[in-house]
Enzyme design. Structure first.
Site, PDB file in Angstrom:
ATOM      1  N   ASP A  96       0.814  -1.207   0.000  1.00 52.07           N
ATOM      2  CA  ASP A  96       0.000   0.000   0.000  1.00 52.07           C
ATOM      3  C   ASP A  96       0.856   1.268   0.000  1.00 52.07           C
ATOM      4  OD1 ASP A  96       0.930  -0.387   2.604  1.00 52.07           O
ATOM      5  OD2 ASP A  96      -1.016  -0.990   3.374  1.00 52.07           O
TER       6      ASP A  96
ATOM      7  N   HIS B 235      -7.361  -4.648  10.069  1.00 45.63           N
ATOM      8  CA  HIS B 235      -7.123  -4.439   8.628  1.00 45.63           C
ATOM      9  C   HIS B 235      -5.848  -5.152   8.178  1.00 45.63           C
ATOM     10  CE1 HIS B 235      -4.769  -0.502   9.593  1.00 45.63           C
ATOM     11  NE2 HIS B 235      -3.899  -1.325   9.047  1.00 45.63           N
TER      12      HIS B 235
END
Ligand code: GLP
Length: 263
Positions: A67, A138
């Site tokens: 990410d 997450h």
């Protein structure tokens, strides 16, 4: 899912680094999916140490990072790209053109995300995905939500996640970008094998979700239970919410391994 409970952070880091070394030995051209974050630091330290000792050769490997924050360029010192450069890439021999990153400052983020998934496919998929986990469960930046995204996508970050990431932004939550680009759930789950590392008491609820026997979009980490080859490496503090049976069998395996090594 295989659970390994370690006595110290150093042991957890070394155990994870050893899996990377083994993967490289078995397949020098491996594609590694890599995380950022505090958990990754001791793992990258261990890998750099092994590299300096001549135990790793990344010259044919590729890396893809999970990410990146939207709006940050690769040269921004607060970017995940800069984190990786500082803690791993400048110390090991991954060729610069084998390091693949989402560009947080891409003008067309949708296109950037689609290209990233195509790139991973062209590389033949991820061989080994290393993961940390957020306190809210997450993975990558796949935040708890009513629906999760399959593919690499642009995501709005939750306040708790922005707070947890404030360190790189001088501790100021307001400065943490509100959005990120992240590999999707399928992008991650299509990796051939996955190693999730969680350290410390604050990760215990997320680790318990990973072994709960239930799958919920509220806890993206729980989807790892669908994958056939996942190793979860934790310290004792991160294991406190796990059912006793899991903990005991993992500790027994650990003890048997240690006695074998002692000879
Ligand atoms: C961050 C990253 C994740 C990372 C997780 C845990 O937000 N997007 O890839 O694994 O949160 O971070 P830490 O190890 O610092 O707790």
């Amino acid at each position: 899912m295989r659970l390994q409970i370690c006595d110290t952070i150093e042991e957890a880091a070394m155990t994870t680094a050893a899996i990377v070394v083994e993967q490289l030995r078995n397949k020098p051209t491996s594609v590694f999916g890599l995380p950022t974050g505090q958990t990754a630091l001791p793992i990258y330290d261990a890998l750099v140490g092994l590299h300096r000792a001549g135990r790793t050769d990344f010259s044919q490997a590729h890396t893809v990072n999970l990410d990146e924050f939207v709006g940050l360029s690769s040269t921004d010192p607060r970017s995940f790209r800069a984190f990786m450069q500082q803690h791993l890439f400048r110390h090991v021999n991954v060729p610069v053109n084998h390091v693949h990153f989402l560009a947080g400052d891409a003008c067309d983020s949708e296109r950037e995300c689609a290209c990233f998934d195509s790139l991973i496919a062209r590389l033949g998929g991820i061989d080994l995905q290393l993961l940390g986990v957020g306190r809210n469960g997450h993975i990558g930046f796949n935040e708890p939500a009513r629906e999760l995204q399959l593919r690499t996508h642009r995501v709005r970050l939750r306040l708790d996640t922005r707070r947890d990431n404030a360190g790189a932004f001088g501790g100021c939550v307001r400065d943490v970008p509100r959005e990120a680009l992240s590999m999707g759930m399928a992008t991650i789950l299509q990796a051939k094998s996955i190693v999730l590392v969680a350290l410390g008491r604050s990760k215990a609820p997320a680790v318990a979700s990973a072994f709960s026997g239930r799958i919920s979009t509220d806890k993206p980490v729980s989807f790892l239970q669908l994958h056939p080859c996942v190793t979860v490496i934790v310290d004792r503090a991160a294991a406190v919410n796990l059912p006793r049976a899991h903990v005991e069998s993992s500790l027994q395996r650990h003890e048997a391994g240690s006695s074998r090594r002692r000879g």
